[in-house]
Design an enzyme around this catalytic site. Structure first.
Site, short mmCIF file in Angstrom:
data_model
loop_
_atom_site.label_atom_id
_atom_site.label_comp_id
_atom_site.label_asym_id
_atom_site.label_seq_id
_atom_site.Cartn_x
_atom_site.Cartn_y
_atom_site.Cartn_z
N ASP A 169 0.82 -1.21 0.00
CA ASP A 169 0.00 0.00 0.00
C ASP A 169 0.86 1.27 0.00
O ASP A 169 2.09 1.21 -0.01
CB ASP A 169 -0.96 -0.03 1.20
CG ASP A 169 -2.37 0.39 0.84
OD1 ASP A 169 -2.54 1.24 -0.07
OD2 ASP A 169 -3.32 -0.11 1.47
N TRP A 213 -2.90 3.45 -5.92
CA TRP A 213 -4.15 4.13 -6.28
C TRP A 213 -4.06 4.95 -7.58
O TRP A 213 -4.78 5.93 -7.76
CB TRP A 213 -4.62 5.04 -5.14
CG TRP A 213 -4.33 4.53 -3.77
CD1 TRP A 213 -4.60 3.28 -3.28
CD2 TRP A 213 -3.69 5.23 -2.71
NE1 TRP A 213 -4.17 3.17 -1.98
CE2 TRP A 213 -3.62 4.36 -1.61
CE3 TRP A 213 -3.19 6.54 -2.58
CZ2 TRP A 213 -3.03 4.73 -0.40
CZ3 TRP A 213 -2.61 6.91 -1.38
CH2 TRP A 213 -2.54 5.99 -0.31
N GLY A 214 -3.18 4.53 -8.48
CA GLY A 214 -3.08 5.21 -9.76
C GLY A 214 -2.29 6.49 -9.74
O GLY A 214 -2.30 7.24 -10.74
N ASP A 234 -9.98 3.50 -4.10
CA ASP A 234 -10.65 2.27 -3.68
C ASP A 234 -12.06 2.15 -4.28
O ASP A 234 -12.79 3.14 -4.39
CB ASP A 234 -10.78 2.22 -2.16
CG ASP A 234 -9.44 2.03 -1.47
OD1 ASP A 234 -8.43 1.85 -2.17
OD2 ASP A 234 -9.41 2.08 -0.23
#
Length: 446
Positions: A169, A213-214, A234
């Protein structure tokens, strides 16, 4: 039940126009071209990973009992036979602090048997095991992250605990005067640690799933470090979220290929208020864009319809195509001008190559018209047999175009088109695309 499109052997037809919300069409065409891989044979995750992840169903309320329960259900419900072979633990599995030696410690209340016993149980079922960490000081739920502990944690996860996969993450970012790096640099640290460990032990490397997350156009660089990379924020179990992710991925869906895949986030099928038709569209779009397929629902209460969607072998075959690694890309946006971003009304028409043929995905009640040669993968002057991949039925032959009637709200029609020989003689006009169509004597048709 999905609607079966009717097909026509007529020439030019009126352009389809909608006054309602858009539909999606994804098209893949059979191709006889051979491809040579550019990655080393020891590479991992050539195809998109399929499996289960704990987060969407349980968030922090996880335990070894929950993990083992869902692993067993993956086998008994036929999901493992369908290709789902990873059982991945997300955030909140550890204590809040590392131990005195600097290691992450599995929480003894949640995982009393320890992580090695857990992965041994998963492996005994013929499945693989995944774990979670973060490229920052902490995870997103403020458990220990792996920044400045990459080598230690890679060894813990792979060698000591026996995991095969790492979701990584992007929370708790250290200050710039510490990292002197962007996101790419922080992910490179773990990628290097995994590669060094594999080289030193001779074991296959951990699969590394980048969950950034791009950010920072990861589709341009993610393949240097991991086997998949998140392309958006998300997901939530709503149609608006699903449609928005499809829209965003329409602009970089070209980036997926063997050993590296855009990750559109975990599946929400079986969760929230998604309808049956929306869930089929969700699954089809993820599969055809070659996203990892990670189940995110409690399998103990999953409905028969949820399992039916998740085990559609004809859709999964395209996601897991061993011959063509690329996914679908838009060929026509439809309700919007081409290349216009609209989270409510994403691109409607898509195409791509596959060993498995042509797919058309539609998302609202509408009649959809599609000229076959709008796709670059369809040959002019040929006709194509049509198979409905949700109805699992053969539906005649398409000549130059096909039409899908009365597609249900936010629904999907998925078609496999296979070359069926030359089109009939005498069709008019003589070119499916009439732009600069001209006879040998110089007479223009357009």
């Amino acid at each position: 039940m999905s609607q079966t499109p009717s097909v026509s052997n007529t020439g030019t037809s009126k352009r389809w126009m909608s006054t309602r919300a858009p539909a999606f069409v994804l098209a893949l065409a059979l191709c006889q071209v051979s491809f040579v891989g550019v990655h080393a044979s020891e590479g991992v995750a050539k195809l998109p990973v399929m499996g289960f992840n704990t987060w969407n169903a349980y968030q922090c309320n996880i335990s070894e009992d929950i993990v083992i329960k869902n692993a067993n259900l993956m086998v008994s419900l036929g999901l493992a036979d369908a290709g789902y072979n990873y059982v991945n633990i997300d955030d909140c599995y550890s204590d809040r602090q590392r131990d005195s030696a600097g290691n992450i410690v599995a929480n003894q209340t949640k995982f009393p048997s320890g992580m090695k016993a857990l992965t041994d149980s998963i492996h005994a079922l013929g499945l693989n095991a995944g774990i979670y960490s973060d490229a920052g000081w902490f995870t997103c739920q403020l458990y220990p992250g792996s920044y400045q502990n990459e080598e230690r944690d890679a060894k813990l996860f792979r060698d000591d605990w026996g995991f095969d996969y790492l979701k990584y993450d992007n929370c708790a970012v250290p200050f710039d005067n510490i990292t002197r790096q962007n996101i790419m640099g922080r992910y490179a640290r773990m990628a290097n640690a995994i590669a060094d460990l594999s080289q030193s032990t001779g074991k296959p490397p951990l699969i590394l799933s980048l969950c950034e997350w791009g950010r920072e156009q990861v589709w341009l660089w993610g393949k240097r470090y991991g086997q998949s990379w998140r392309t958006t924020d998300d997901i939530t179990p709503t149609w608006l979220s699903v449609a928005g992710i499809i829209n965003q991925n329409s602009f970089y869906s070209w980036a997926s290929d063997f050993y590296g895949h855009n990750d559109m986030d975990m599946l929400e099928i079986g969760n929230g208020n998604l309808t049956y038709e929306e869930s089929k569209t969700h699954f089809t779009a993820w599969a055809l864009m070659k996203s990892p397929l990670l189940i995110g629902t409690d399998l103990e209460v999953a409905s028969n319809r949820t399992i039916e969607i998740l085990t559609n072998h004809e859709i999964i075959a395209i996601n897991q195509d061993p011959v063509v690694g690329t996914g679908v890309t838009p060929l026509r946006w439809g309700i919007n001008p081409n290349y216009v971003s609209n989270d409510t009304h994403p691109a409607q028409y898509w195409s791509g190559e596959s060993q498995n043929g042509t797919i058309n995905t539609l998302d609202e009640p509408a009649t959809m018209f599609f000229n076959l040669t709008e796709s670059p993968w369809i040959r002019a002057g040929r006709q194509y047999s049509v198979r409905d991949l949700w109805a699992h039925s053969d539906n005649g032959t398409a000549v130059r175009n096909f039409t899908a009637h009365d597609v249900p709200p936010h629904g999907v029609v998925a078609l496999l088109l296979q070359d069926a020989g030359d089109e009939p003689e005498g069709l008019w006009p003589p070119c499916a695309v009439t732009e600069w169509c001209i006879s040998q004597s110089g007479v223009r048709i357009d």
